[in-house]
Design an enzyme around this catalytic site. Structure first.
Site, PDB file in Angstrom:
ATOM      1  N   ARG A 101     -33.959   3.360  38.118  1.00  0.00           N
ATOM      2  CA  ARG A 101     -34.826   4.510  37.875  1.00  0.00           C
ATOM      3  C   ARG A 101     -34.151   5.800  38.328  1.00  0.00           C
ATOM      4  O   ARG A 101     -34.220   6.829  37.670  1.00  0.00           O
ATOM      5  CB  ARG A 101     -36.139   4.338  38.647  1.00  0.00           C
ATOM      6  N   GLU A 161     -18.089  -1.722  45.032  1.00  0.00           N
ATOM      7  CA  GLU A 161     -18.737  -0.576  44.372  1.00  0.00           C
ATOM      8  C   GLU A 161     -17.918   0.698  44.581  1.00  0.00           C
ATOM      9  O   GLU A 161     -17.391   0.932  45.660  1.00  0.00           O
ATOM     10  CB  GLU A 161     -20.137  -0.371  44.957  1.00  0.00           C
ATOM     11  N   ALA A 179     -37.879   1.828  36.300  1.00  0.00           N
ATOM     12  CA  ALA A 179     -36.663   1.191  35.786  1.00  0.00           C
ATOM     13  C   ALA A 179     -36.966   0.134  34.725  1.00  0.00           C
ATOM     14  O   ALA A 179     -36.155  -0.090  33.823  1.00  0.00           O
ATOM     15  CB  ALA A 179     -35.884   0.576  36.945  1.00  0.00           C
TER      16      ALA A 179
END
Ligand code: FAD
Length: 288
Positions: free
Chosen positions: A107, A17, A125
Site C-alpha cells: 500500500r 534487500e 494493498a
C-alpha cells in the site's frame, strides 16, 4: 524465475534487500552498492519503491540491471496509495518488458501532509494485488506484520485483512523486521490457524546504526528485547563494534529460524554489501 517456484523447492533461501536512489545524483553510488550485493549471488534481491512513487523508474532500472547483468532474480516492490491505476499499469508494463516476474505489492505509508479531499484510486494493498493478478503472469508477494501493523486495532483484525490480501492473489508474504523470534513463531501459528498457507519469508534487519534503529522501531512499533537493547546501549556509540554485534545478532536470529523450520530468510541489507557478505559467510555451511 518466479519466486513461487523457488519456495516450492522447500530449501533454505537467503535474499537481500536494496533501495533505489531518491535523486539522480546518487544513482551511480546506489548502483555500485547493489551490484556489490548481486555479486554474492543471493537467491534473489528485492528492490524497494520510493514512498511517493516519484522515483519508480529507478526501481525498474535497478531490478533490470540485477537480472540482465548479474543473473540475480529481482523482486520489485510497488506501492499504490499515492498512485493512479494508469500509473500502476505503466509500471507493470515496464516490469514485464524487462523480464521482471516478481512483485511485492504494497500500500505504502499515508503521507503526513495527506489531503483528505484527494480522491485516491487505491486504499489498501489487496486492491493492488487484485489488479496485478488481473494483469497476469506475475508472482505476487505481500507484506505482513508479526507485531501487527501500526494502524490495526488488534492482531485478529490485522490477520483477517491479511487473509483477504492473500486471497486476492498473494503467492507469498514477507514479514516486517522483528528482533524476537518467539514473536514470529506465535504469528505463524495464528496465521496458519486463520487459513493462510502461502510461504512466509522472515525479514531480518542487521542493526548497524543505533540511532537509526531506535527511530525505525518507534515508528513501526517493533519490540526491542532486553538482550538487544543491551547491545545497542553498550556498542551504539562505536560504529564498528555496533556493526559487528548487529551482524552477530542477526546471524543468531537466522540460525534459530532455520533450525525451527523457517526456511526463507530476507535480509534488510540496506545497500551495504559488506553486511550482506558477512551474513552470507556466517551461514556458509548452514545454507549451501
Ligand atoms: P495493507 O495490507 O493495505 O495494510 C495496511 C493497513 O490496513 C493494515 O493495518 C491492515 O490491517 C489494514 N487493512 C487492510 N485491508 C483492510 C480493509 N479491507 N479494511 C480495513 N483495514 C484494512 N513502503 C514503501 O513505500 N516502499 C517499499 O518498498 C516498502 N517495502 C516494504 C516491504 C515490507 C516487507 C514491509 C513489511 C513494508 C514495506 N513498506 C514499503 C512499508 C508499507 O508500505 C507500510 O507498512 C504500509 O503502511 C502498509 O503497507 P501494506 O502493503 O502492508 O498495506
Amino acid at each position: 524465475m518466479k519466486l513461487s517456484e523457488l519456495f516450492n523447492e522447500k530449501k533454505p533461501t537467503l535474499s537481500f534487500e536494496v533501495f533505489p536512489p531518491k535523486t539522480s545524483d546518487t544513482y551511480e553510488n546506489v548502483k555500485i552498492a547493489t551490484e556489490g550485493i548481486a555479486k554474492l549471488k543471493p537467491d534473489y534481491m528485492s528492490v524497494t519503491y520510493g514512498a511517493g512513487g516519484g522515483t519508480s523508474e529507478y526501481t525498474v532500472d535497478i531490478a533490470t540491471n540485477l537480472l540482465k547483468n548479474y543473473g540475480v532474480t529481482p523482486l520489485a516492490h510497488l506501492t499504490c496509495l499515492s498512485s493512479t491505476k494508469d500509473k500502476i499499469t505503466g509500471v507493470l508494463d515496464a516490469l514485464k518488458e524487462n523480464g521482471i516476474e516478481n512483485i511485492l505489492a504494497l500500500r505504502g505509508d499515508i503521507p503526513k501532509d495527506a489531503d483528505a479531499d484527494v480522491k485516491r484510486e487505491y486504499k489498501y494493498a489487496y486492491e493492488l494485488v487484485y489488479d496485478i493478478k488481473k494483469y497476469g503472469d506475475f508472482c505476487i508477494g505481500g507484506a505482513c506484520y508479526p507485531e501487527s501493523h501500526t494502524e490495526s486495532h488488534n492482531s485478529a483484525d490485522d490477520i483477517r485483512h491479511l487473509k483477504e490480501k492473500v486471497d486476492a492473489g498473494c503467492d507469498f508474504l514477507t514479514t516486517q523486521m522483528f528482533f524476537d523470534n518467539s514473536i514470529l513463531y506465535s504469528f505463524l501459528y495464528k496465521i496458519r490457524e486463520a487459513g493462510i498457507s502461502v510461504p512466509i519469508v522472515a525479514g531480518i534487519m542487521p542493526v548497524t546504526n543505533a540511532n537509526q534503529i531506535k527511530r525505525i522501531c518507534e515508528l513501526s512499533g517493533t519490540y526491542l528485547p532486553r538482550r538487544f537493547k543491551s547491545i545497542v546501549d553498550r556498542f551504539g556509540d562505536n560504529p564498528d563494534a555496533m556493526k559487528q554485534a548487529g551482524i552477530a545478532y542477526a546471524t543468531e536470529q537466522i540460525i534459530d529460524l532455520l533450525a525451527n523450520g523457517v526456511n526463507n530468510i530476507h535480509v534488510y541489507s540496506m545497500n551495504k554489501p559488506d553486511v550482506a557478505e558477512s551474513i552470507q559467510k556466517n551461514l556458509s555451511e548452514i545454507i549451501k
